[in-house]
Design a protein around this motif. Structure first.
Motif, PDB file in Angstrom:
ATOM      1  N   PHE A  47       0.823  -1.051  -0.024  1.00  0.00           N
ATOM      2  CA  PHE A  47       0.355   0.034  -0.057  1.00  0.00           C
ATOM      3  C   PHE A  47       0.981   1.256   0.284  1.00  0.00           C
ATOM      4  N   ALA A  48       1.603   1.357   0.562  1.00  0.00           N
ATOM      5  CA  ALA A  48       2.676   2.672   0.732  1.00  0.00           C
ATOM      6  C   ALA A  48       3.352   2.859  -0.094  1.00  0.00           C
ATOM      7  N   ARG A  49       3.703   1.835  -1.696  1.00  0.00           N
ATOM      8  CA  ARG A  49       4.613   2.558  -2.698  1.00  0.00           C
ATOM      9  C   ARG A  49       3.337   3.200  -3.915  1.00  0.00           C
ATOM     10  N   HIS A  56      -7.765  -0.841  -1.045  1.00  0.00           N
ATOM     11  CA  HIS A  56      -8.178  -2.814  -1.253  1.00  0.00           C
ATOM     12  C   HIS A  56      -7.528  -2.938  -2.147  1.00  0.00           C
ATOM     13  N   TYR A  57      -6.972  -2.722  -2.740  1.00  0.00           N
ATOM     14  CA  TYR A  57      -5.971  -3.741  -3.671  1.00  0.00           C
ATOM     15  C   TYR A  57      -4.668  -4.595  -3.598  1.00  0.00           C
ATOM     16  N   SER A  58      -4.008  -3.824  -2.146  1.00  0.00           N
ATOM     17  CA  SER A  58      -3.422  -3.851  -1.721  1.00  0.00           C
ATOM     18  C   SER A  58      -3.351  -4.751  -0.326  1.00  0.00           C
ATOM     19  N   LEU A  59      -4.474  -4.896   0.451  1.00  0.00           N
ATOM     20  CA  LEU A  59      -4.910  -5.807   0.659  1.00  0.00           C
ATOM     21  C   LEU A  59      -5.630  -7.091   0.971  1.00  0.00           C
ATOM     22  N   SER A 119     -15.151  -5.771   2.488  1.00  0.00           N
ATOM     23  CA  SER A 119     -15.963  -4.582   2.939  1.00  0.00           C
ATOM     24  C   SER A 119     -15.887  -2.955   2.217  1.00  0.00           C
ATOM     25  N   THR A 120     -16.858  -2.510   2.248  1.00  0.00           N
ATOM     26  CA  THR A 120     -16.875  -1.272   1.499  1.00  0.00           C
ATOM     27  C   THR A 120     -15.839  -0.398   1.483  1.00  0.00           C
TER      28      THR A 120
END
Length: 307
Positions: A50-52, A153-156, A162-163
């Protein structure tokens, strides 16, 4: 990894280098660790991704080279989390489908205003005080966080099913009320560098939104397997095994007058096996012998000692 959550001053100050992974961290028994090592590593890998993604998104939006680095991932109660935040800061609260608790994106308002100035075309960093956003600034910040949620959302991946949507922006940590004081939060701390300016930010997710997806092992130890875990640990603890004779009682005068050649009578018959002891506790009896050129003990009897 550093666990400091307070942001630096508004001037261009370098973010401190994270501590070595081998550096010991004080253990607080009032706030015991609730994440297993495997789960902590899984979350670290997800938040590093997520950081990247966040750094790439910031670079594209503000048109200034940006970098986001993960500093730490911890489990805290919401009360502990907000207690470590500055009194005045930007907190973007995000609603999570199916949960009352909300996620939090926290960063210094002055830092976000610097991002906004770049978005609006300023080639240089600006110095501003911590203040509330204007209507236009708030819209731009909401859009930034909305795009960041897509990266989250993509990273996790499957860890966050959940939205999540942007709900509101607050500027006082004590009044934000994203969750109840005792709610567990997964708190990821990041250092964000945009151009020559650096700041620290945090992302806090309610534990109920992520923990169920971490696997069958419950990261919150309820103590149900305490006996089995204790037995598994104890059976591998090294202990001192020794052969000894029955204790003899002598006076200090006898000890002070001891000399080479003196004979001390011990209350242990020569025909009886020696005492087999473990850390000073009698386990049974054994006879002295030898094995492979070394002194050995041949167990004669064992006994149960409940003391």
């Amino acid at each position: 990894m550093s666990s400091t959550l307070l942001p630096p001053s508004h001037d261009a100050t370098p973010v401190s280098t994270p501590a070595s992974a081998d550096e010991p961290v004080p253990y607080d028994f009032r706030r015991p660790t609730t994440l297993s090592r495997e789960h902590a590593r899984t979350l670290e890998l997800a938040f590093e991704t997520f950081a990247r993604q966040w750094g790439t998104q910031l670079t594209a939006r503000v048109r200034v080279l940006s970098q986001v680095t993960l500093e730490s991932v911890t489990m805290q109660t919401y009360d502990d989390y907000i207690a470590r935040l500055p009194a005045t800061t930007a907190m973007v609260l995000c609603a999570i489908e199916g949960l009352d608790a909300r996620a939090v994106f926290q960063f210094p308002a002055a830092g976000a205003l610097n991002w906004v100035s770049h978005i609006l075309g300023s080639p240089h960093a600006v110095d501003v005080e911590e203040r509330k956003f204007t209507g236009i600034e708030q819209t731009l910040v909401r859009n930034l966080v909305t795009e960041t949620l897509e990266d989250l959302h993509y990273s996790l991946g499957g860890l966050l099913k959940s939205t999540v949507t942007v709900d509101a922006i607050h500027y006082n940590a004590q009044f934000a009320q994203a969750a109840t004081k005792s709610d567990l939060m997964l708190v990821a701390a990041f250092s964000i560098r945009v151009g020559e300016r650096s700041l620290l930010a945090t992302v806090a997710l309610p534990g109920d939104a992520v923990l169920p997806q971490l696997g069958e092992e419950n990261p919150i130890d309820t103590g149900g397997h305490a006996v089995e875990l204790l037995h598994e640990h104890i059976v591998h603890v090294p202990m001192e095994l020794a052969l000894s004779v029955n204790d003899a009682q002598i006076t200090p005068e006898q000890i002070l007058n001891l000399s080479v050649g003196d004979v001390l009578r011990l209350p242990h018959p020569s025909h009886r096996p020696l005492n087999l002891t473990v850390d000073g506790q009698r386990l049974g009896t054994a006879a002295a012998g030898s094995h492979a050129g070394r002194i050995a003990a041949v167990v004669v009897s064992t006994e149960e000692n409940t003391l």
